[in-house]
Scaffold this active site. Sequence first.
Site, PDB file in Angstrom:
ATOM      1  N   HIS A  16     -48.676  14.416 -11.202  1.00 45.65           N
ATOM      2  CA  HIS A  16     -47.542  13.621 -10.707  1.00 45.65           C
ATOM      3  C   HIS A  16     -48.028  12.350 -10.016  1.00 45.65           C
ATOM      4  CE1 HIS A  16     -43.320  13.882  -8.688  1.00 45.65           C
ATOM      5  NE2 HIS A  16     -43.633  12.653  -9.024  1.00 45.65           N
ATOM      6  N   HIS A  56     -47.624   7.962  -9.941  1.00 44.70           N
ATOM      7  CA  HIS A  56     -46.907   6.756 -10.358  1.00 44.70           C
ATOM      8  C   HIS A  56     -47.930   5.637 -10.501  1.00 44.70           C
ATOM      9  CE1 HIS A  56     -42.897   8.483  -9.741  1.00 44.70           C
ATOM     10  NE2 HIS A  56     -43.492   9.178  -8.776  1.00 44.70           N
ATOM     11  N   LEU A  57     -48.196   5.283 -11.754  1.00 39.18           N
ATOM     12  CA  LEU A  57     -49.199   4.241 -11.996  1.00 39.18           C
ATOM     13  C   LEU A  57     -48.548   2.881 -12.227  1.00 39.18           C
ATOM     14  CD1 LEU A  57     -51.837   6.189 -14.137  1.00 39.18           C
ATOM     15  CD2 LEU A  57     -51.619   6.008 -11.663  1.00 39.18           C
ATOM     16  N   ASN A  86     -41.093   6.479 -14.825  1.00 40.09           N
ATOM     17  CA  ASN A  86     -40.073   5.598 -14.227  1.00 40.09           C
ATOM     18  C   ASN A  86     -40.636   4.215 -13.968  1.00 40.09           C
ATOM     19  OD1 ASN A  86     -41.727   6.595 -12.160  1.00 40.09           O
ATOM     20  ND2 ASN A  86     -40.131   6.380 -10.615  1.00 40.09           N
ATOM     21  N   ASP A 106     -38.266  11.934 -13.566  1.00 37.76           N
ATOM     22  CA  ASP A 106     -38.667  11.787 -12.159  1.00 37.76           C
ATOM     23  C   ASP A 106     -38.400  10.371 -11.648  1.00 37.76           C
ATOM     24  OD1 ASP A 106     -39.836  12.344  -9.643  1.00 37.76           O
ATOM     25  OD2 ASP A 106     -41.604  11.243 -10.282  1.00 37.76           O
ATOM     26  N   HIS A 133     -37.143  16.201 -10.754  1.00 39.54           N
ATOM     27  CA  HIS A 133     -36.993  15.771  -9.354  1.00 39.54           C
ATOM     28  C   HIS A 133     -35.699  16.439  -8.885  1.00 39.54           C
ATOM     29  CE1 HIS A 133     -37.159  12.324  -6.255  1.00 39.54           C
ATOM     30  NE2 HIS A 133     -36.208  13.138  -5.873  1.00 39.54           N
ATOM     31  N   HIS A 148     -42.623  18.243  -6.440  1.00 35.81           N
ATOM     32  CA  HIS A 148     -42.663  17.969  -4.992  1.00 35.81           C
ATOM     33  C   HIS A 148     -41.639  18.733  -4.143  1.00 35.81           C
ATOM     34  CE1 HIS A 148     -39.513  15.312  -6.315  1.00 35.81           C
ATOM     35  NE2 HIS A 148     -40.278  14.307  -6.632  1.00 35.81           N
ATOM     36  N   ASP A 179     -47.829  13.011  -6.052  1.00 36.50           N
ATOM     37  CA  ASP A 179     -46.708  12.063  -6.099  1.00 36.50           C
ATOM     38  C   ASP A 179     -47.191  10.701  -5.583  1.00 36.50           C
ATOM     39  OD1 ASP A 179     -44.245  10.909  -6.460  1.00 36.50           O
ATOM     40  OD2 ASP A 179     -43.251  11.967  -4.828  1.00 36.50           O
ATOM     41  N   HIS A 222     -46.929   1.065  -3.411  1.00 30.75           N
ATOM     42  CA  HIS A 222     -46.022  -0.079  -3.279  1.00 30.75           C
ATOM     43  C   HIS A 222     -46.804  -1.215  -2.645  1.00 30.75           C
ATOM     44  CE1 HIS A 222     -42.416   2.159  -4.303  1.00 30.75           C
ATOM     45  NE2 HIS A 222     -42.803   3.126  -3.491  1.00 30.75           N
TER      46      HIS A 222
END
Lengths: 417, 307
Positions: free
Chosen positions: A53, A55-56, A87, A145, A172, A225, A298, A302
């Site tokens: 899990h 986020h790339l 996403n 997700d 999610h 998560h 997760d 940012h």
Amino acid sequence: MLEIKNVKRVGSDQLESLFIAEGKIKGWNLSEAATETIDGKGATVAPALIELHAHLREPGQEQKEDLASGLAAAAAGGYGTVVSMPNTSPVVDEPGIVATLIQKAEKLGFARLKPAAALTRGQKGETLADLAALKEAGASMFTDDGRTNENANVLRRGMEYASGLGLLVSVHAEDATLRQDGVMNEGVVSHELGLPGNPAAAEAARVARDVEIALLTGARLHIQHLSTARALEIVRQGKKAGAPVTCEVCPHHLTLTDESLRGFDAMYKVAPPLRTQQDAEALLEGLLDGTVDCLATDHAPHTQAEKEKDLLEAPFGIPSIEVAFPLMYTRFVKTGKISLEKVLDLFTVGCAKVMNWETPSLEAGSVADVVLLDLDQARAVDPKTFKSKAKFSPWAGEELYGWPTLTLVAGKVAFQN
Amino acid sequence: MGNGVKHLLDFQGWTVEAIEGILETADVMKEVLERPVKKVPALQGITVCTAFFENSTRTRTSFELAARRMSADVLTFAAGASSLSKGESLRDTIETLNAYKVDAFIVRHHASGAAHQVARFSGKSTINAGDGRRAHPTQALLDAYTMLKEFGKLEGLKVTIIGDILHSRVARSNAELLSLMGAQVTLCGPATLLPRELARDNVKVTTDIQEAVTGADVVMALRLQQERMNGGFLPSMSEYALTYQVNESLLERAKDHAIVLHPGPMNRDLEISGSLADSARSRIIAQVEYGQAVRMSVLYHLLVGKK
């Protein structure tokens, strides 16, 4: 042939040599000559970690993270394989995007990428994406997700269809109508701070629904998560009832609570939110009794500017892929709450089982995804040194043990410190 | 502040003595405002920035006038809703304003905690002029000052606050301040707008308005925000008025000397009956008047000696 000498197996103080050839583990303490040698300097060796899990952010949000920075960060965190979330912008709901991501990642030579694809077109929760074509292109699982699957019937059909393809759906699990505009856990702290709360019931209610759908369909479902004691209890009961459900827990939900928000720092804004100490303790109990199948980060990078917005405007997410193992090791293994074997299992074998992948191992013939962990030397978390583009961390300055010193992916060096 | 407090963000970490100091100095400022020349040189050379990210006329005017009457220079920044959507971070905005050599920030923002962030980003004295649902400390101070003028003390007073407690920074700040000063606070409203988690020593939480007002020295009505209707918090305005309006018949349960407060702006005949707002019990105009003296006092305590 590569020899990694002076390494310890988990639970042993003996210095040994691990031999690797053609991307596979060749064996231990062989008499054959090595063409290349790496000195492990007494580090503990384990199968490389697996991330289900992360986020790339590529494609479309490369200012936050891209494949190069994200997979380098994963390798630095000891990960050999990463499942990226879909996403992105555009959403990963087309076979071409999946194929492109895999090709790019292969060239980079950091951690191995196994992209997840969206369950529904545009992650809108309305119509199923072309799941078979996505699988053909290399998608490793399906998930919306970042969005919650509001339409139960779409989720049901997606799970049924995906199970026919032998792939997993992950969710999610939060009821958006209960979550509303909550930016943190609803409770004493949110009411004192005057911040909109997200009740624990939003997660529990959705997990209950989804466990029922798993029972109805017999299709495997992975719940992402988990953050609350109640939702965990529902999973526990669901598993007892025979629901083919697995679940993951993130290090931040085990190590931080909603009290962290008292300083009004949006760095601690994450979805699902940081809950209470009681929830964190229940999650740890879930790790110990086997209700929780695996640890996942997760990892949600940012930009600094986004996280310096106010609590309502700032995005959700904590980047953690580079500190996950040291954090778990220091907080829970060093303190005797959980064994090293168990934590490693939750980072490796547990993840592979969820995905129906080959069991990670250091035995001869296994794929040579290997990590060396320095369990003896403490080092402070310094976000400035992160490979990730996100240079902030709730654990900045904390002295942690268990830093990875070397990560091999299919026998090749993906990270070395 | 003498005790090292540099900001007024909320009342966390504040002592009774420090608050008493502000309320005592407000008397001096009140006297200044009664002079023909309503100006003192206390803040000469100091630049105060009112950074208002959320619309407000009265609070901003009150602060600006308070600063000017103490001879401070005032930089006014009012961000329209559009500038938020331009994507500039709060930090960038504050650093830009800080570059004008500002000595203090007075911040209003729609997000709880924004004033804390401004204090952190600017490193300058920061006064919270209302952040989200979190705090509105100068409103609580002026409310406390109004009570003090009426009753001569805060300790032991029974103060009942009625309305949308959930979304009210005024209720939170009053509960913090008044309970610290030894008053008994009762928060009352419909269950959807009443977080029971706010209950603690000296702070009671109840949906029963009759019980809440019985024996009260002070009854404060909060403004009902019309947008709460859309969130499903209330069935209708008329039902709210029927069950939670502060009016003359309700006040019969309070003490004979009980006064009525409202932080404004009022929705007459919704949360408070118009006739009660205009009655001899009302101190609503006094609140506004005292507000300026209290804000002058806050500026004095935070900024004098900073040059």
